[in-house]
Scaffold this motif. Sequence first.
Motif, short mmCIF file in Angstrom:
data_model
loop_
_atom_site.label_atom_id
_atom_site.label_comp_id
_atom_site.label_asym_id
_atom_site.label_seq_id
_atom_site.Cartn_x
_atom_site.Cartn_y
_atom_site.Cartn_z
N ASP A 262 0.81 -1.22 0.00
CA ASP A 262 0.00 0.00 0.00
C ASP A 262 0.85 1.28 0.00
O ASP A 262 0.38 2.34 -0.41
CB ASP A 262 -0.91 0.05 1.24
CG ASP A 262 -1.97 -1.02 1.24
OD1 ASP A 262 -2.45 -1.40 0.16
OD2 ASP A 262 -2.32 -1.49 2.35
N VAL A 263 2.07 1.19 0.51
CA VAL A 263 2.88 2.38 0.75
C VAL A 263 4.12 2.35 -0.15
O VAL A 263 5.08 1.63 0.12
CB VAL A 263 3.30 2.47 2.23
CG1 VAL A 263 4.02 3.79 2.50
CG2 VAL A 263 2.08 2.33 3.14
N TYR B 288 0.33 7.82 2.21
CA TYR B 288 -0.86 6.97 2.20
C TYR B 288 -1.70 7.35 3.42
O TYR B 288 -1.30 7.13 4.56
CB TYR B 288 -0.43 5.50 2.25
CG TYR B 288 -1.55 4.50 2.19
CD1 TYR B 288 -2.26 4.30 1.01
CD2 TYR B 288 -1.87 3.73 3.29
CE1 TYR B 288 -3.28 3.36 0.95
CE2 TYR B 288 -2.88 2.78 3.24
CZ TYR B 288 -3.59 2.61 2.07
OH TYR B 288 -4.60 1.68 1.99
N LEU C 234 0.84 7.42 6.39
CA LEU C 234 1.98 6.51 6.31
C LEU C 234 2.84 6.93 5.13
O LEU C 234 2.32 7.40 4.12
CB LEU C 234 1.52 5.07 6.07
CG LEU C 234 0.61 4.43 7.10
CD1 LEU C 234 0.17 3.05 6.63
CD2 LEU C 234 1.30 4.34 8.46
N THR C 235 4.14 6.75 5.25
CA THR C 235 5.04 6.98 4.13
C THR C 235 6.22 6.03 4.23
O THR C 235 6.48 5.46 5.29
CB THR C 235 5.50 8.45 4.06
OG1 THR C 235 6.15 8.68 2.82
CG2 THR C 235 6.43 8.81 5.20
N ARG C 236 6.91 5.88 3.12
CA ARG C 236 8.11 5.05 3.09
C ARG C 236 9.24 5.94 2.59
O ARG C 236 9.17 6.49 1.49
CB ARG C 236 7.93 3.86 2.16
CG ARG C 236 9.10 2.89 2.20
CD ARG C 236 9.01 1.80 1.16
NE ARG C 236 7.77 1.06 1.20
CZ ARG C 236 7.67 -0.23 0.92
NH1 ARG C 236 8.74 -0.93 0.59
NH2 ARG C 236 6.49 -0.81 0.94
N ILE D 253 9.27 2.54 6.95
CA ILE D 253 7.89 3.04 7.07
C ILE D 253 7.79 3.97 8.27
O ILE D 253 8.27 3.66 9.36
CB ILE D 253 6.89 1.88 7.23
CG1 ILE D 253 6.97 0.91 6.06
CG2 ILE D 253 5.47 2.41 7.43
CD1 ILE D 253 6.51 1.47 4.73
N ASN E 223 -1.36 14.69 3.81
CA ASN E 223 -1.27 13.73 2.70
C ASN E 223 -1.49 14.41 1.35
O ASN E 223 -1.13 13.85 0.32
CB ASN E 223 -2.23 12.55 2.89
CG ASN E 223 -3.68 12.96 2.68
OD1 ASN E 223 -4.16 13.02 1.56
ND2 ASN E 223 -4.38 13.23 3.76
#
Length: 109
Positions: free
Chosen positions: A12-13, A19, A30-32, A37, A52
Amino acid sequence: MTNFIKVATLDDVSEGEMYAIEVDGEPVCLTRVEGQIYAFTDNCTHISGPLNDGELEGCVVTCPWHGAQFDVRTGQVLRGPARQDLYTYPVKVEDNAIFISLPDEEYSE
């Protein structure tokens, strides 16, 4: 004891993307970054702009409303007008699942 809640999968990320999710009524992003993460509150601490929808460059997110900047790894304010750091959530990854830990009940922004 810290309780972790499954909120997404690694699929998903994407790297360098944000996200947005809602966990227990709270907006979370959320982010990578460099394969790691990170999870942080999705509301800017200035006047609750949706982070976001902002820009992510490296580990720096810029609020789309007034340009406040934060380090997504620590939540630290890097540029105003925000003065308060973002709340960051502890993250745990198991297999393909992403888990975050919500703050204790007494936490409030």
